[in-house]
Design a protein around this motif. Sequence first.
Motif, PDB file in Angstrom:
ATOM      1  N   ILE A   8       0.854  -1.185   0.000  1.00 31.75           N
ATOM      2  CA  ILE A   8       0.000   0.000   0.000  1.00 31.75           C
ATOM      3  C   ILE A   8       0.890   1.235   0.000  1.00 31.75           C
ATOM      4  N   LEU A  10       1.510   5.244   0.240  1.00 31.52           N
ATOM      5  CA  LEU A  10       0.922   6.426   0.870  1.00 31.52           C
ATOM      6  C   LEU A  10       1.615   7.641   0.276  1.00 31.52           C
ATOM      7  N   VAL A  25      -2.542   3.855   8.285  1.00 29.98           N
ATOM      8  CA  VAL A  25      -1.545   2.936   8.840  1.00 29.98           C
ATOM      9  C   VAL A  25      -2.156   2.089   9.958  1.00 29.98           C
ATOM     10  N   TYR A  40      -0.810  -6.588   4.846  1.00 27.70           N
ATOM     11  CA  TYR A  40      -0.687  -5.254   4.251  1.00 27.70           C
ATOM     12  C   TYR A  40       0.616  -4.600   4.717  1.00 27.70           C
ATOM     13  N   SER A  42       2.471  -0.960   4.346  1.00 27.59           N
ATOM     14  CA  SER A  42       2.354   0.417   3.879  1.00 27.59           C
ATOM     15  C   SER A  42       3.724   1.062   3.749  1.00 27.59           C
TER      16      SER A  42
END
Length: 328
Positions: A8, A10, A25, A40, A42
């Motif tokens: 993911i 950001l 988060v 996941y 991030s």
Amino acid sequence: MTPPVRRIGLLLEPGFPLLALAAVVDSLEAANELQDEARYRSEALSMNGGMVNAQGGVSVQTLGATPPTDWHAVFVIAAEPSTADAATVALLKRWATDGVVLAGLAAGAASLAAAGLLDGQRACADWLLLDGLADAHAGVAWTQGLWDINAAGDRLSAAGTAATDLCCAWLTSQHGERLGQELQQAMGLAGLRPRDERQRGGYSEQRGAGSPKLAEALALMEANLGEPLPTEEVATLVGVSRRQLERLFKQHLDTLPSRHYLELRLARARRLLQQSSQSILQIGLSCGFSSGPHFSNAYRAHFGRTPRDERSQRAQAWRAEPSSGDRP
């Protein structure tokens, strides 16, 4: 069998709202703890890499944004609408072509709109920005709602204070209702706020009329009743000093931020005592009180009776009501 890793991104724009970043988060970390279908991971990104300043001057280290094909989703997080440059537009279009889920938080949807990725679709942003966004991107159906996910599930958007709601809704769509319920509980939510719940005309706008910074501070408080933010952090997130924030509260509401925040939490606790079947301790914890005695003492000091008295009074009133068979 090791679950697949879903990366993911950001994508942070200068001055981004730190609270929105934290919401993503925290939601992803909670999802990792609650399910084994996928992990996941991030990663903070920016167009040029390096340190990016958030509102209030806090800095976050980022990687340079690149278009690998293994991004599962990218969240664009911004506080102000920016005119996306050619490189940003090209990168967002490449990600869209690769099938990456793209989300905009606070003002982040403006960058997606600049790349033409929201034409003919609904999108959300912070309400103070909506008029300008409607003028700049007329092909987008800007809504005053809190969050939105399109029918295909590949375009997400939300006001900054609804980032947690959006993340929970999206993760529920990925893993099912059971995970959604557990995730809401883990994130301290009594339930997801409806996507079409209006930002404007609500409590924070009415009380903060005439002061956008005050309205933003009130919205932050409303969105974080379960885990109250320190006054210093609220001030940082809205981009003012603590002293400035206290002056705004004193000028417009004749109270201090900490006192007003406590009253919001107690008001929510009172509604839950009257309307829900949760235990008194559960209600206290969900409204940001550290223990049963802490909750009871604060409640009695404000309302003149304990939470147990409140619930007992409500039960007596309910028993006094005629049953459905007795009603004419």
